[in-house]
Design a protein around this motif. Structure first.
Motif, PDB file in Angstrom:
ATOM      1  N   LEU A  19      41.044  43.390  45.041  1.00  0.00           N
ATOM      2  CA  LEU A  19      40.902  43.108  43.616  1.00  0.00           C
ATOM      3  C   LEU A  19      40.717  44.396  42.822  1.00  0.00           C
ATOM      4  O   LEU A  19      41.376  44.610  41.793  1.00  0.00           O
ATOM      5  N   CYS A  23      43.421  45.946  40.175  1.00  0.00           N
ATOM      6  CA  CYS A  23      43.030  46.172  38.774  1.00  0.00           C
ATOM      7  C   CYS A  23      43.345  47.603  38.351  1.00  0.00           C
ATOM      8  O   CYS A  23      43.799  47.838  37.220  1.00  0.00           O
ATOM      9  N   PRO A  82      48.983  41.103  38.459  1.00  0.00           N
ATOM     10  CA  PRO A  82      48.197  39.900  38.179  1.00  0.00           C
ATOM     11  C   PRO A  82      48.294  38.853  39.296  1.00  0.00           C
ATOM     12  O   PRO A  82      47.333  38.104  39.520  1.00  0.00           O
ATOM     13  N   VAL A  83      49.420  38.806  39.989  1.00  0.00           N
ATOM     14  CA  VAL A  83      49.552  37.878  41.118  1.00  0.00           C
ATOM     15  C   VAL A  83      48.585  38.278  42.231  1.00  0.00           C
ATOM     16  O   VAL A  83      47.883  37.432  42.808  1.00  0.00           O
ATOM     17  N   THR A  86      45.096  37.446  41.236  1.00  0.00           N
ATOM     18  CA  THR A  86      44.850  36.003  41.376  1.00  0.00           C
ATOM     19  C   THR A  86      44.573  35.638  42.822  1.00  0.00           C
ATOM     20  O   THR A  86      43.654  34.855  43.118  1.00  0.00           O
ATOM     21  N   VAL A  89      41.026  36.971  43.752  1.00  0.00           N
ATOM     22  CA  VAL A  89      39.948  36.183  43.141  1.00  0.00           C
ATOM     23  C   VAL A  89      39.849  34.809  43.804  1.00  0.00           C
ATOM     24  O   VAL A  89      38.748  34.328  44.104  1.00  0.00           O
ATOM     25  N   ALA A  90      40.992  34.182  44.056  1.00  0.00           N
ATOM     26  CA  ALA A  90      40.985  32.874  44.702  1.00  0.00           C
ATOM     27  C   ALA A  90      40.386  32.956  46.102  1.00  0.00           C
ATOM     28  O   ALA A  90      39.588  32.095  46.515  1.00  0.00           O
TER      29      ALA A  90
END
Length: 202
Positions: A19, A23, A82-83, A86, A89-90
């Protein structure tokens, strides 16, 4: 030391690192995209990272390699990262993705990291200038690729022969992957310094 090694193999550490790295790559892609728009409006504009003849985002951004597909390469990062964010984070939230999905993610991101290194090679040996934001993308995509590979090997998601899978799992269990990534990034830094030397600070 043992506790630290155990922590490194947890989902919290792996996907947290993924992550953070994604970022960073997204931030760099955003800055590069904004700079590309500024250069499109005024090719003579000076960018904040145009420091000297070697450290020059403008020189890199105006090369054909920076728009390989007919648009700024940074736009790819704005779509891809962003994928990854995601997914990370998931996964931190406890989602477990199916094997086919993780294999597909590995394949797509492998293409992405190869593209990042192609751009690094082009900047080093053909364009003759380096962009700090591009270098950040190179490092961050390396870290994302390493963490994604780590989790896929750990969980047996990749379609590799059983004997090789056992060897690779042993390698990540003893942190050889972390050592390899560290040596690799240090080698890249040494390559840059060896190639350009004092020109980096001129």
């Amino acid at each position: 030391m043992i506790a630290v090694r155990r922590l490194r193999h947890t989902n919290g550490w792996i996907f947290g690192t993924m992550l953070f790295s994604a970022c960073l790559s997204l931030l760099a892609s955003f800055v590069l995209a904004v700079d590309a728009v500024r250069l499109a409006a005024d090719p003579h504009t000076a960018l904040s990272c145009d420091i000297n003849a070697v450290i020059s985002c403008g020189t890199v951004a105006q090369s054909w390699q920076a728009q390989l597909f007919g648009f700024p390469n940074a736009f790819l990062g704005l779509v891809a990262e962003p994928v990854v964010i995601t997914i990370a984070v998931a996964a931190l939230g406890g989602v477990r993705f199916p094997r086919w999905f993780m294999c597909a993610a590995q394949g797509v991101y492998t293409l992405g990291v190869l593209f990042a290194y192609w751009l690094f090679y082009q900047a080093m040996f053909h364009i003759g200038a380096l962009c700090p934001w591009c270098l950040l993308v190179t490092v961050s995509t390396t870290l994302v690729f390493a963490t994604l590979t780590h989790v896929n090997l750990r969980d047996g998601n990749l379609p590799v022969p059983a004997r090789l899978r056992s060897v690779l799992r042993s390698a990540i269990a003893t942190d050889l992957d972390a050592l390899a990534v560290t040596i690799w990034l240090l080698a890249l830094a040494l390559l840059v310094v060896t190639r350009y030397g004092t020109q980096l600070f001129a």
